[in-house]
Scaffold this active site. Structure first.
Site, PDB file in Angstrom:
ATOM      1  N   GLU A  64       0.825  -1.214   0.000  1.00  0.00           N
ATOM      2  CA  GLU A  64       0.000   0.000   0.000  1.00  0.00           C
ATOM      3  C   GLU A  64       0.858   1.263   0.000  1.00  0.00           C
ATOM      4  O   GLU A  64       2.082   1.202   0.218  1.00  0.00           O
ATOM      5  CB  GLU A  64      -0.926   0.008   1.216  1.00  0.00           C
ATOM      6  CG  GLU A  64      -0.187   0.031   2.548  1.00  0.00           C
ATOM      7  CD  GLU A  64      -1.002   0.649   3.677  1.00  0.00           C
ATOM      8  OE1 GLU A  64      -1.479   1.788   3.520  1.00  0.00           O
ATOM      9  OE2 GLU A  64      -1.123  -0.004   4.738  1.00  0.00           O
ATOM     10  N   LYS A 199      -3.688  -2.078  15.444  1.00  0.00           N
ATOM     11  CA  LYS A 199      -3.147  -1.334  16.577  1.00  0.00           C
ATOM     12  C   LYS A 199      -4.176  -1.229  17.683  1.00  0.00           C
ATOM     13  O   LYS A 199      -5.369  -1.170  17.422  1.00  0.00           O
ATOM     14  CB  LYS A 199      -2.833   0.091  16.121  1.00  0.00           C
ATOM     15  CG  LYS A 199      -1.574   0.185  15.342  1.00  0.00           C
ATOM     16  CD  LYS A 199      -1.019   1.599  15.486  1.00  0.00           C
ATOM     17  CE  LYS A 199       0.326   1.667  14.856  1.00  0.00           C
ATOM     18  NZ  LYS A 199       0.245   1.616  13.392  1.00  0.00           N
TER      19      LYS A 199
HETATM   20  N1  PSU Z   1      -2.556   1.379  10.565  1.00  0.00           N
HETATM   21  C1  PSU Z   1      -1.234   1.587  10.699  1.00  0.00           C
HETATM   22  N2  PSU Z   1      -0.573   2.351   9.789  1.00  0.00           N
HETATM   23  C2  PSU Z   1      -1.221   2.889   8.708  1.00  0.00           C
HETATM   24  C3  PSU Z   1      -2.629   2.642   8.553  1.00  0.00           C
HETATM   25  C4  PSU Z   1      -3.246   1.873   9.500  1.00  0.00           C
HETATM   26  O1  PSU Z   1      -0.655   1.106  11.638  1.00  0.00           O
HETATM   27  O2  PSU Z   1      -0.587   3.589   7.901  1.00  0.00           O
HETATM   28  C5  PSU Z   1      -3.329   3.160   7.342  1.00  0.00           C
HETATM   29  C6  PSU Z   1      -3.609   2.028   6.349  1.00  0.00           C
HETATM   30  O3  PSU Z   1      -3.467   2.509   5.036  1.00  0.00           O
HETATM   31  C7  PSU Z   1      -5.067   1.690   6.616  1.00  0.00           C
HETATM   32  C8  PSU Z   1      -5.621   3.049   6.958  1.00  0.00           C
HETATM   33  O4  PSU Z   1      -5.724   1.117   5.519  1.00  0.00           O
HETATM   34  O5  PSU Z   1      -4.604   3.678   7.726  1.00  0.00           O
HETATM   35  C9  PSU Z   1      -6.901   2.964   7.743  1.00  0.00           C
HETATM   36  O6  PSU Z   1      -7.416   4.217   7.919  1.00  0.00           O
HETATM   37  P1  PSU Z   1      -8.887   4.409   8.535  1.00  0.00           P
HETATM   38  O7  PSU Z   1      -8.749   4.039   9.968  1.00  0.00           O
HETATM   39  O8  PSU Z   1      -9.191   5.865   8.328  1.00  0.00           O
HETATM   40  O9  PSU Z   1      -9.780   3.521   7.760  1.00  0.00           O
END
Ligand code: PSU
Ligand code: MN
Length: 348
Positions: A64, A199
């Site tokens: 990603e 996390k």
């Molecule tokens: N968790 C991490 N690092 C990240 C992300 C999540 O530890 O960089 C990023 C990933 O790209 C994930 C996104 O798909 O955040 C999720 O965001 P949201 O919670 O807004 O859906």
């Protein structure tokens, strides 16, 4: 029946609708010529190396780009992106980092393109499934999230995707309704995501419940069923399944594709003991970061990047160090799974 299954595997399961054709030096891929060439010209550009690897059924690992654009500070983001690609190559697989440049989706970003995204010199949106139409139509740059990356990986026929952590159900989601699109994407898109779980900025128990509702097969690859909490190997929650080896993981992915379940899978890889961050310190930092987010009225897609950067600040960089170590480890595991899967596809 055997014939149908074989055909599905050979064609990459639900990717049978894909048509491929070469344009100049690069390949453009799409559902049909109108959908992908139509008014906006070609929309997905796949690097030559990745095109060849997909065509020849060689191991490919998708990566990603939100982690580059919004997940880590510069230059750690760029260094990590390049390192992860090298780890995958060293294991005999082809890395395919996915991102959007000037409204074109790229599969297999070049080093220059990675640098462009890492430095955010131009407006660059965190791009999940829902953001894609806007980013494409405005011809701007985008870092694809887990959901955005899965969507593209499935379209081009890459069934394995490595990252650090996925999004999940946020703490307090019963009020905010903040549930990452990554979870619904896992329910609807046949790509296996290798990550260190989620996390603990998130509600891990609710995240696992939601994945079950979405029909996502979740398995820990390790010595027990503990579902990892990103910085630490156990979250206190159990994954429904445990896989012992990368070959077991490859078999599971192979079966899911052969059966055409249409759903994604989550392979949870615990952080290696040697890189593990101090759980208490991280937990304290997360609580402080969440309080700050609330006080500053940070909402929606800004929550995850904000909390990640605050946790990094509050732990004096310890979270970033652990983050880099675990994604490199996940890359090695994901590449090994991809190598095993390619072997299974050749002689199941
Ligand atoms: N968790 C991490 N690092 C990240 C992300 C999540 O530890 O960089 C990023 C990933 O790209 C994930 C996104 O798909 O955040 C999720 O965001 P949201 O919670 O807004 O859906
Ligand atoms: Mn959200």
């Amino acid at each position: 029946m055997l014939m149908i299954m074989t055909m599905n595997i050979a064609r990459g399961s639900c990717f049978h609708r894909l048509a491929r054709w070469g344009i100049g030096k690069r390949q453009v891929i799409g559902l049909d010529s109108r959908a992908f060439h139509g008014m906006n010209g070609s929309m997905i550009e796949i690097s030559d190396v990745v095109t060849q690897a997909i065509k020849n059924n060689e191991p490919v690992v998708a990566l990603e780009s939100t982690i580059i654009t919004h997940g880590m500070p510069y230059p750690a983001n760029l260094e990590t992106a390049l390192k992860v690609e090298n780890v995958i190559k060293a294991k005999g697989a082809v890395p395919a980092t996915i991102g959007i440049i000037k409204g074109r989706v790229h599969v297999g970003l070049t080093a220059d393109q990675l640098e462009l995204l890492a430095t955010m010199r131009e407006p660059c949106l965190k791009t999940s499934r829902r953001d894609l139409p806007y980013v494409l139509s405005k011809k701007i740059n985008g870092g694809t999230t887990v959901s955005g990356t899965m969507l593209v990986a499935a379209k081009v026929g890459i069934p394995i995707f490595v990252t650090g952590g996925i999004g999940g159900v946020h703490r307090g989601a019963e009020e905010s309704f903040d549930i990452s699109a990554d979870l619904t994407e896992l329910g609807r898109t046949p790509v296996a995501v290798v990550s260190s779980g989620v996390k603990s900025i998130l509600d891990i128990g609710k995240t696992l419940e939601y994945l079950e509702t979405q029909g996502v097969c979740v398995a820990t690859l390790g010595s027990n069923n503990d579902f990892p909490a990103f910085f630490t190997p156990s979250s206190g929650f159990q994954a429904p399944y445990r896989l012992e080896t990368t070959t077991d993981a490859a078999r599971m992915i192979h079966q899911s594709l052969a059966f055409d379940t249409g759903s994604g899978m989550l392979i949870a890889v615990p952080i290696p003991e040697s890189s593990q961050a101090d759980g208490e310190t991280i937990e304290r930092a997360i609580r402080a970061a969440l309080t700050l987010a609330d006080q500053q009225n940070i909402r929606g897609r800004d929550v995850t990047p904000f909390v990640l950067s605050q946790v990094n600040r509050l732990t004096s960089g310890a979270s970033l160090t652990a983050n880099r170590a675990l994604i490199e480890h996940n890359a090695a595991i994901g590449a090994a799974i991809a190598v095993d899967l390619a072997r299974l596809r050749q002689s199941p």
